[in-house]
Design a protein around this motif. Structure first.
Motif, PDB file in Angstrom:
ATOM      1  N   THR A  76      -2.784   2.748 -11.376  1.00 17.63           N
ATOM      2  CA  THR A  76      -3.058   2.871 -12.808  1.00 17.63           C
ATOM      3  C   THR A  76      -2.404   4.147 -13.340  1.00 17.63           C
ATOM      4  OG1 THR A  76      -5.058   4.235 -12.569  1.00 17.63           O
ATOM      5  CG2 THR A  76      -5.332   1.824 -12.416  1.00 17.63           C
ATOM      6  N   HIS A  91      -2.272  -2.898  -6.048  1.00 15.80           N
ATOM      7  CA  HIS A  91      -3.043  -3.510  -7.132  1.00 15.80           C
ATOM      8  C   HIS A  91      -4.016  -2.528  -7.793  1.00 15.80           C
ATOM      9  CE1 HIS A  91      -5.595  -4.137  -3.504  1.00 15.80           C
ATOM     10  NE2 HIS A  91      -6.586  -3.877  -4.341  1.00 15.80           N
ATOM     11  N   ASN A  92      -4.192  -1.350  -7.185  1.00 14.34           N
ATOM     12  CA  ASN A  92      -5.060  -0.330  -7.781  1.00 14.34           C
ATOM     13  C   ASN A  92      -4.289   0.736  -8.563  1.00 14.34           C
ATOM     14  OD1 ASN A  92      -7.392  -1.486  -6.851  1.00 14.34           O
ATOM     15  ND2 ASN A  92      -7.600  -0.163  -5.050  1.00 14.34           N
ATOM     16  N   SER A 114     -10.158   5.766  -9.696  1.00 14.43           N
ATOM     17  CA  SER A 114      -9.830   7.111  -9.166  1.00 14.43           C
ATOM     18  C   SER A 114      -8.889   7.839 -10.122  1.00 14.43           C
ATOM     19  CB  SER A 114      -9.196   6.989  -7.794  1.00 14.43           C
ATOM     20  OG  SER A 114     -10.057   6.354  -6.872  1.00 14.43           O
ATOM     21  N   SER A 149      -9.055   3.869  -5.852  1.00 13.32           N
ATOM     22  CA  SER A 149      -9.340   2.628  -6.569  1.00 13.32           C
ATOM     23  C   SER A 149      -8.820   2.755  -8.002  1.00 13.32           C
ATOM     24  CB  SER A 149     -10.841   2.365  -6.572  1.00 13.32           C
ATOM     25  OG  SER A 149     -11.519   3.389  -7.293  1.00 13.32           O
ATOM     26  N   LYS A 150      -9.040   1.715  -8.793  1.00  9.92           N
ATOM     27  CA  LYS A 150      -8.621   1.765 -10.194  1.00  9.92           C
ATOM     28  C   LYS A 150      -9.391   2.830 -10.961  1.00  9.92           C
ATOM     29  CE  LYS A 150      -6.991  -2.993 -10.473  1.00  9.92           C
ATOM     30  NZ  LYS A 150      -7.148  -4.328 -11.100  1.00  9.92           N
ATOM     31  N   ASN A 160       0.825  -1.210   0.000  1.00 11.19           N
ATOM     32  CA  ASN A 160       0.000   0.000   0.000  1.00 11.19           C
ATOM     33  C   ASN A 160       0.858   1.257   0.000  1.00 11.19           C
ATOM     34  OD1 ASN A 160      -2.860  -1.069   0.424  1.00 11.19           O
ATOM     35  ND2 ASN A 160      -1.780  -2.057   2.123  1.00 11.19           N
TER      36      ASN A 160
END
Length: 496
Positions: free
Chosen positions: A450, A447-448, A489, A486-487, A426
């Motif tokens: 991008t 993992h989020n 955002s 998140s992905k 994180n």
């Protein structure tokens, strides 16, 4: 012929001619004087007169110094970016420090007995530093106090000051001819750092005045600073004035200061409250040029960092403006209570002395490479790094109103107030918009990550970012808010 008359003549001639030989001054003064005599009397005044002077045979060429602020060339940027990638103390300065150790001890700098004594000084200083504020008694009255500082704290402080100063150059805050006052100079950390940076710049110079209370520090300063500054003669250093800051007569300080520095010094004055320190800095600011800056730097630990933020806000209330890193995009003040924020840079390279000290059973005690610091730049002209102000029609929530949005997705705009505080899983960043009384963090799970939200991972400390479609969560354990990216955002750079 008095100094006043010579200076008056210099002013007259420099107004009439952009450049001239110093020997020409003999035509404008009544007394018969050799050129060297004129130089000896006037040499300390050339900087304030806006004049540069270079020796030419038996004479001196005098010409008007360039005015204005530093604009970094592509070459200067490339050289300095290369330095900061593997930053450290130059070999010339390392050797000077080693020679000072030899002068003080009468033995080789790496003599096992000397190294062991320096180790003891380092351990003692660290133990005293981590005591509670009331019981701390940081002192530099003994020779090994200085040697311990030069071995352990100095390399990091030396590089960290260059990071901040170079950032000020990038922002256009440094003058091509800059007068500096270093308050609590120690063994000359700030003048040495200025010298190192200016030696990587082209046609820019600085004049540094210093005040320091400890004789041992002044001795180290006089050994190290003039010698190092003399390598390229871009920084003119004056011998430090022996002054206890608490008994300072502000009226005797130099006039028209362009940069006033308090580097890791205010936190060590245990006899003054934070409000008294603010009053001292405010009084000293009367000696600052209208377009000058005050730079206060403190360690990044929670106690010193939060106290410094409170000091900055007190000075803002007294009439000084905060240039950076804080921004006030909603046009309101902030609550500095519990505000713990700091900047972090890449680790430095260890010095040869540090490496030798670490050749023992507990090497970790003597290696100090990480750069973390809290700072504020203050101004009299209310110039700010971030000029953006939130429009009344903008659809951003204030961070002070997050309690109303817990569990919802919202848009916010805020400054980045930390490096990455997270781990491999994180990314975690402190953010602030100047309104919230509780700490607020932007959380980006790995993992989020991008292309639409990765801007936060490499944004500059203090820069302004907009966050869209983020989930608000309250962290009860820490009484803070987490804004989860998140992905879907979007994070965009707004300014800085």
């Amino acid at each position: 012929m008095s100094e006043k008359e010579i200076i008056s003549a210099l002013k007259y001639v420099s107004r009439m001619k952009p450049e001239f030989m110093l020997s020409e001054m003999r035509n404008y003064i009544k007394s018969e004087m050799y050129t060297q005599e004129i130089y000896n009397i006037a040499s300390s005044s050339f900087f304030d007169l806006g004049l540069d002077i270079v020796p030419v045979d038996d004479d001196f060429k005098v010409f008007r110094a360039p005015g204005g602020f530093i604009e970094l060339s592509d070459r200067e940027e490339q050289i300095n970016e290369a330095f900061f990638r593997t930053a450290g103390v130059s070999r010339k300065l390392e050797r000077l420090i080693e020679q000072f150790i030899e002068k003080k001890t009468g033995k080789d700098w790496d003599d096992p007995v000397i190294l062991d004594r320096i180790r003891k000084a380092v351990v003692s200083q660290k133990a005293d530093y981590w005591k509670s504020k009331g019981s701390r008694n940081i002192s530099y009255e003994k020779g090994y106090d200085i040697l311990g500082y030069l071995a352990y704290q100095f390399p990091v402080y030396f590089v960290q000051f260059q990071h901040i100063l170079y950032g000020m150059a990038e922002d256009g805050l440094l003058k091509k001819r800059m007068k500096v006052l270093d308050v609590g100079s120690g063994p000359g950390t700030v003048p040495l750092a200025i010298t190192d940076l200016y030696n990587r710049l082209e046609d820019n110079k600085a004049l540094v005045h210093s005040i320091e209370m400890y004789d041992e520090n002044i001795e180290a300063y006089n050994f190290l600073v003039p010698e190092y500054a003399g390598i390229k003669d871009k920084v003119d250093v004056r011998e430090p004035e022996k002054i206890d800051i608490k008994k300072l007569d502000v009226g005797k300080l130099p006039e028209n200061i362009d940069l006033m520095v308090f580097s890791n010094v205010l936190n060590e004055i245990k006899d003054l409250s934070n409000s008294e320190k603010a009053e001292l800095v405010k009084e000293m600011s009367e000696k600052l040029n209208q377009n000058g800056s005050i730079l206060i730097i403190e360690p990044a630990d929670k106690v010193n960092s939060t106290e410094m933020r409170g000091l900055a806000i007190s000075l803002k209330v007294m009439g000084l403006g905060i240039y950076s890193p804080c921004s006030f995009i909603w046009g309101s003040g902030c609550n500095p209570q519990g505000c713990w924020s700091f900047e972090q840079q890449e680790d430095i390279d260890p010095t040869r002395l540090m490496t030798r000290l670490a050749e023992c059973d507990e090497p970790y005690r003597y290696i100090n490479l990480d750069i973390k610091y809290t700072y504020v730049i203050l101004r009299k002209d209310n110039l700010t790094r971030i000029k953006y102000r939130v429009s009344p029609k903008a659809k951003f929530a204030k961070l002070s109103k997050l309690g109303k949005h817990t569990g919802k997705r919202i848009n916010v705009i805020a400054s980045l107030m930390s490096g990455d505080l997270g781990d491999e899983k994180n990314h975690l960043f402190k953010i602030c918009d100047g309104t919230s009384a509780k700490p607020v963090y932007a959380v980006l799970p790995g993992h989020n990550l991008t292309p639409e939200n990765e801007v936060i991972t490499n944004a500059r400390y203090g820069s302004l970012l907009s966050f869209q479609n983020i989930l608000v969560r309250y962290n009860e354990a820490n009484d803070s808010y987490n804004l989860l990216l998140s992905k879907g955002s979007l994070v965009e750079a707004v300014e800085g």
